[in-house]
Design an enzyme around this catalytic site. Sequence first.
Site, PDB file in Angstrom:
ATOM      1  N   ARG A 136     -10.748  14.010   1.087  1.00 35.98           N
ATOM      2  CA  ARG A 136     -11.790  13.287   1.834  1.00 35.98           C
ATOM      3  C   ARG A 136     -13.086  13.182   1.037  1.00 35.98           C
ATOM      4  NH1 ARG A 136      -8.779  10.418   5.172  1.00 35.98           N
ATOM      5  NH2 ARG A 136      -7.372  11.722   6.384  1.00 35.98           N
ATOM      6  N   TYR A 143      -0.471  13.745   5.815  1.00 38.46           N
ATOM      7  CA  TYR A 143      -0.075  12.749   6.813  1.00 38.46           C
ATOM      8  C   TYR A 143       1.444  12.804   7.013  1.00 38.46           C
ATOM      9  CZ  TYR A 143      -4.447   9.869   6.751  1.00 38.46           C
ATOM     10  OH  TYR A 143      -5.716   9.382   6.873  1.00 38.46           O
ATOM     11  N   GLU A 163     -14.304   0.310   6.798  1.00 34.97           N
ATOM     12  CA  GLU A 163     -14.209   1.602   6.126  1.00 34.97           C
ATOM     13  C   GLU A 163     -15.497   1.784   5.330  1.00 34.97           C
ATOM     14  OE1 GLU A 163     -10.325   2.653   4.226  1.00 34.97           O
ATOM     15  OE2 GLU A 163     -11.560   2.857   2.436  1.00 34.97           O
ATOM     16  N   TYR A 187       0.840  -1.212   0.000  1.00 35.07           N
ATOM     17  CA  TYR A 187       0.000   0.000   0.000  1.00 35.07           C
ATOM     18  C   TYR A 187       0.873   1.260   0.000  1.00 35.07           C
ATOM     19  CZ  TYR A 187      -2.851   3.903   1.484  1.00 35.07           C
ATOM     20  OH  TYR A 187      -3.434   5.144   1.559  1.00 35.07           O
TER      21      TYR A 187
HETATM   22  C1  3EB Z   1      -7.313   6.863   5.506  1.00 35.78           C
HETATM   23  O1  3EB Z   1      -8.179   7.710   5.765  1.00 35.78           O
HETATM   24  C2  3EB Z   1      -7.793   5.458   5.332  1.00 35.78           C
HETATM   25  O2  3EB Z   1      -4.921   5.913  -0.309  1.00 35.78           O
HETATM   26  O3  3EB Z   1      -6.531   6.378  -1.713  1.00 35.78           O
HETATM   27  C3  3EB Z   1      -9.004   5.653   2.569  1.00 35.78           C
HETATM   28  C4  3EB Z   1      -9.386   6.094   1.284  1.00 35.78           C
HETATM   29  C5  3EB Z   1      -7.687   5.324   2.803  1.00 35.78           C
HETATM   30  C6  3EB Z   1      -8.443   6.215   0.256  1.00 35.78           C
HETATM   31  C7  3EB Z   1      -6.125   6.068  -0.580  1.00 35.78           C
HETATM   32  C8  3EB Z   1      -6.746   5.452   1.763  1.00 35.78           C
HETATM   33  C9  3EB Z   1      -7.122   5.893   0.510  1.00 35.78           C
HETATM   34  O4  3EB Z   1      -6.123   7.145   5.441  1.00 35.78           O
HETATM   35  C10 3EB Z   1      -7.252   4.778   4.134  1.00 35.78           C
END
Ligand code: 3EB
Length: 348
Positions: free
Chosen positions: A222, A209, A330, A150
């Site tokens: 988001r 992040y 999720e 990932y």
């Molecule tokens: C997160 O919020 C959870 O890497 O495209 C959620 C939706 C998550 C998309 C991406 C990762 C992705 O970090 C993981």
Amino acid sequence: MGNSCQQRVSGLHASPFQVSYENTACLPTLLKEEGLLALISFGQEIEGRDPRLVAVELPELGGGSTLEVWRAPCAPETGYEGEIRYSRTDAVLFGCLPFEEGRVPGMEQATYHAYRSILACQQRLGYPYLLRTWNYLPDIHREEEGLERYRAFCLGRHRILETTPNFEHHLVAATAMGTRTSQGLIYFLAALEPGVRIENPRQVSAFHYPPRYAPRSPSFSRATLKSWGSKAHLYISGTASIVGHETRHVGNPSAQLDEILNNLQALAENARCLHGLKIQALNELSLLKVYLRQGVDRASIAQRLQQRLGGGVPTLFLQGDICRNDLLLEIEAFHEGAIESPDETLRE
Ligand code: 3EB
């Protein structure tokens, strides 16, 4: 395509497509529909080389057999652009490509290559703005050359997207989910004009992040809010039990669910307050996809979800590996609604 389509789009429905969950038994009639834009199956192969068919290899949970049906108000044009199968109208491009790791070794390279193909396809067909992506990737937790797959995906995606102008500003909603089969795929939606990036005040933006989660931050927003005249679509990314940038409620699925609902609520409120989207409550969301890690009990999650949202929200339960090992579930979602004075609020 053409004028007649344009008239119909601006007529009854302002939105250029509608999405619904339907039973697999409807397949023969669905395939005959003139306006079929895309047909997505889960955990089952659908016969045929029609470029609109997408087979996501995640098992559906709960005994149902569901198809996700995308419909346009007119017949789309379908075709192949390199490895991408597409379907398009005057307003939107729907595309899907297999995630090929055979030809291009390594997760990072394969991701870079896949997204480069997507960007090239958008350019050639004339839909420069992505609105949303879905990434279904084999074995995301396995380590490859010292890096979890990932994280290598995040690296490859970042490396290609950062070559585009003002890339953070144009990041879009996404789902990234691990499959247990060897064949992954990516599908996407693109348009002529950009949507607006929506973030969640309870969460650090994924593209900010800290580096402990991946060598380059995850390149998604988001949610994406897209105005289509008098209507708007809110495409909500896969949403997890993360507050700030940290996982909450490790080992406790129902507490993770409650945190996810808090996050979805905050996100919807942000879309309402900042951009005038008329959404008040979570039961106005639609097309929920609830991804559950293997071993998480579907029935208890479904029951709790029903307590919170009522029984009226179309919901699909799928089994998948969520990007972080400690995330047990999720949820992604969709909303179609009205915007107060769309021209004012959606101007960037
Ligand atoms: C997160 O919020 C959870 O890497 O495209 C959620 C939706 C998550 C998309 C991406 C990762 C992705 O970090 C993981």
